[in-house]
Design an enzyme around this catalytic site. Structure first.
Site, PDB file in Angstrom:
ATOM      1  N   GLU A   5       0.839  -1.559  -0.305  1.00 21.62           N
ATOM      2  CA  GLU A   5      -0.156   0.467   0.033  1.00 21.62           C
ATOM      3  C   GLU A   5       0.921   1.476   0.246  1.00 21.62           C
ATOM      4  O   GLU A   5       1.733   0.820   0.820  1.00 21.62           O
ATOM      5  CB  GLU A   5      -0.970   0.059   1.540  1.00 21.62           C
ATOM      6  CG  GLU A   5      -1.639   1.025   1.437  1.00 21.62           C
ATOM      7  CD  GLU A   5      -2.221   0.938   2.562  1.00 21.62           C
ATOM      8  OE1 GLU A   5      -3.596   1.839   3.172  1.00 21.62           O
ATOM      9  OE2 GLU A   5      -1.326   0.650   3.856  1.00 21.62           O
ATOM     10  N   LYS A  42      -9.680   0.885  -1.967  1.00 20.93           N
ATOM     11  CA  LYS A  42     -10.552   0.202  -0.853  1.00 20.93           C
ATOM     12  C   LYS A  42     -11.922   0.566  -0.083  1.00 20.93           C
ATOM     13  O   LYS A  42     -11.825   1.559  -0.414  1.00 20.93           O
ATOM     14  CB  LYS A  42      -9.170   0.617   0.384  1.00 20.93           C
ATOM     15  CG  LYS A  42      -9.223   0.604   1.383  1.00 20.93           C
ATOM     16  CD  LYS A  42      -8.242   1.163   2.449  1.00 20.93           C
ATOM     17  CE  LYS A  42      -8.201   0.906   3.784  1.00 20.93           C
ATOM     18  NZ  LYS A  42      -7.145   1.776   5.043  1.00 20.93           N
ATOM     19  N   CYS A  85      -4.111  -3.027   3.945  1.00 17.49           N
ATOM     20  CA  CYS A  85      -3.980  -2.264   5.752  1.00 17.49           C
ATOM     21  C   CYS A  85      -4.708  -3.073   6.569  1.00 17.49           C
ATOM     22  O   CYS A  85      -5.593  -3.845   6.832  1.00 17.49           O
ATOM     23  CB  CYS A  85      -3.966  -0.464   6.040  1.00 17.49           C
ATOM     24  SG  CYS A  85      -3.111  -0.489   6.846  1.00 17.49           S
TER      25      CYS A  85
END
Length: 621
Positions: free
Chosen positions: A353, A414, A466
């Site tokens: 990321e 995301k 994440c």
């Protein structure tokens, strides 16, 4: 006139001799009446004259009021000290329980302490009023969440404390829920359910929830780990909490048995069931088969950890494009190792990321660098990039597939941006109240809407970014859409050496077991890791150091029982937990006299050698 009864002699009273014969009274010569008769033997002793208030200005007029005020203050101090002595041990026990749960969580990772923490909290709140129970639960939550979330302090101590307090306030609800559960038969069963109910709430509210620090995440390398393949993280949490409740029940039985010698013979019969139950639950995960064989061949993956300029902080990524240059350098080193025969040629190269902190679709320099890296590696490249738009003040956190020819169109955005870190709820108000938000967070990350199932290198990978690894449904969706290998792209650069990366790695290991998939956690700064489908670490990097990990990972399509069940285990446990809380409230309100009281014990009759004092009113018979 009724004659005055004779008074026993002092000697007879002192000896307690009830058979002593009273001495006849001596003849007393008649006395002239003076208006005050001497007291008779049956009369009560004269009372001291009551204090009378005098008028102001007279000597001693205000002394009685001062004495009463002084006495009231002393009484209040005494009551406060007594209250403090009464409340201190439970408060310390709650703090101890929270500290034990933190120690069970990575980076310490002493997993046996997780059920012990539940035991301590259960014994502390059992039988208490719900308000007091919640207060103790809040202490438990603070002792756990403050050290757990200290990695957020890079933003500011206020942000860290605010997040920890908010999480602790929700976690504290498990304490009164436990109190209610222990009013019911088989309380150990309902304790596991109410813990799942608390985690279900914390993972969804507010602002979409923040399911960090779940009981399940303490068990990524324990005998219980295999249970994740049966019911996912909710089942694992329930088993950990149930084990702690069984240990609490064993402690209560042991305490009861030590109070009386007549019951010690029954100790094995009373203690064996909860202890055997806790042991069986702890070892149950070892019986779950965790296959790791490849079902559709293998995929050779290389994970690049390019590192960042600083060990933590809000500016850890350095100047623009610097982190991208680090990962380009790591990819060149990979190509050199392959050419020298030190590593196998990869089928897919993974970057983390934010490995491209500039939009490669708008910046030609970045786009050229990504095409060159894919050409150097001779393999497609999964890149974590920050994309501008759509619209002013908006960005997206994306995983993109690049080849030597450029962007392939395969992209995952995301779905769960982090509030107050990636976007500001109520931005207009917050930026006026807290000025630094406008500078530190000038843009809001927009949420994606599609699962991270990306088709690349002849297979399908399941990409999450994440903190999304903590959300059950986001990871499960990629498997439901055909993912054969899981990838967690993460940027841990700002969090320093405060445990966040190790906590995230524990979640990644648990997801590998839950879904029976090889899993890769790839980070800008560590810890990056290659994980087998049974949760075994195949390779791992350190924190804040460059690293390259390569391995041939099995491609699997079989679905675990947890995959097939989906949200059902959590829904069932949530329903049981809510039902237990409602039943606990009803049982408290409807319990007839003579039932066990709120401490769970039945009032005992006086023992044969004990007597109940009685008070006989004074006066003639």
């Amino acid at each position: 006139m009724t004659p005055t009864p004779a008074t026993p002699s002092p000697t007879a009273q002192a000896a307690g001799d009830t058979a002593a014969t009273p001495t006849p009274p001596a003849t007393v010569p008649a006395q002239p009446r003076t208006g005050v008769e001497p007291p008779r033997g049956s009369d009560p002793p004269p009372l001291a004259p009551a204090a009378t208030s005098t008028e102001p200005g007279q000597p001693g007029g205000e002394q009685p009021a001062q004495d009463r005020a002084t006495g009231d203050r002393a009484a209040r101090r005494t009551r406060r000290r007594a209250t403090l002595r009464r409340r201190t041990p439970p408060a310390l026990a709650a703090l101890l329980g929270g500290a034990l749960l933190y120690l069970a969580t990575p980076p310490v990772g002493a997993w046996p302490l997780a059920p012990v923490a539940v035991t301590v909290l259960t014994l502390t709140v059992r039988g208490r009023r719900l308000r007091a129970s919640y207060a103790l639960g809040l202490l438990f939550g603070l002792a756990f969440c403050l050290p757990l979330l200290r990695f957020v302090s890079f933003v500011g101590a206020d942000a860290w404390i605010a997040l920890a307090v908010a999480e602790a306030a929700i976690l504290a609800l498990v304490a009164p829920a436990t109190t209610l559960a222990w009013r019911l038969p088989a309380p150990w069963l309902w304790t596991g359910a109410v813990w799942v109910a608390q985690e279900a709430l914390r993972g969804r509210a507010p602002f979409g929830g923040f399911p960090w620090g779940r009981l399940a995440f303490t068990q990524s390398a324990s005998p219980l780990t295999g249970l994740a393949a049966l019911g996912g993280a909710p089942l694992l949490t329930a088993v950990v909490a149930t084990t702690g409740a069984l240990l609490a029940l064993a402690c209560l039985h042991a305490h009861t048995l030590t109070r009386t010698t007549t019951r010690r013979r029954s100790a094995p019969r009373r203690l064996a069931p909860p202890l055997l139950g806790a042991t069986a639950l702890t070892l149950a995960g070892l019986l779950v088969p965790l296959p790791t064989t490849a079902e559709h061949g293998t995929l050779t993956i290389a994970a690049i950890q390019g590192n960042v300029p600083a060990d933590g902080g809000i500016h850890a990524l350095g100047r623009a494009f610097q982190v991208t240059a680090n990962h380009v350098a790591g990819t060149r080193q990979l190509a050199a190792d392959v050419a020298a025969g030190r590593r196998p040629a990869p089928d897919l190269v993974l970057w983390p990321e934010n490995s491209s902190d500039l939009d490669p679709q708008r910046d030609p320099t970045v786009a050229a660098a990504l095409r060159g890296a894919a050409r150097t590696a001779r393999a497609p490249l999964l890149v974590g990039a920050v994309l501008d738009g759509p619209g002013a003040g908006h960005v997206r956190n994306a995983g993109m597939i690049w080849t030597a020819d450029g962007f392939t169109g395969q992209m995952y955005v995301k779905q769960h941006p982090v509030p107050f870190a990636e976007y500001l709820p109520g931005r207009a108000l917050l930026t006026r109240l807290i000025g630094r938000f406008a500078d530190d967070m000038p843009s809001d990350f927009l949420a994606g809407h599609n699962p991270g199932a990306l088709h690349v290198a002849g297979t399908t990978i399941g990409d999450v970014i994440c903190f999304e690894v903590a959300y059950d449904d986001l990871v499960r969706d990629t498997v439901d859409h055909g993912a054969q290998i899981l990838v967690i792209q993460t940027n841990n650069a700002s969090f320093g050496r405060k445990g966040e990366s190790q906590q995230q790695l524990a979640m990644s290991r648990l997801r590998a077991v839950e879904h029976g998939r090889a899993t890769v956690q790839v980070s800008t700064s560590g810890e990056s890791a290659l994980i087998a489908p049974d949760g075994t670490l195949l390779a791992k990097t350190g924190l804040y150091e460059p690293g390259i990990l390569t391995a041939a990972l099995p491609r699997r399509t079989s679905r675990t029982l947890a995959d097939r069940a989906g949200i059902l285990p959590e829904a069932v446990l949530l329903t049981l937990g809510l039902g237990a809380m409602m039943a606990g409230v009803i049982r408290r309100r409807t319990r007839p006299t003579g039932d066990p009281d709120h401490t769970g014990t039945t009032p005992q009759a006086p023992r044969p050698h004990e007597t109940t004092p009685t008070v006989t009113p004074a006066g003639p018979a």
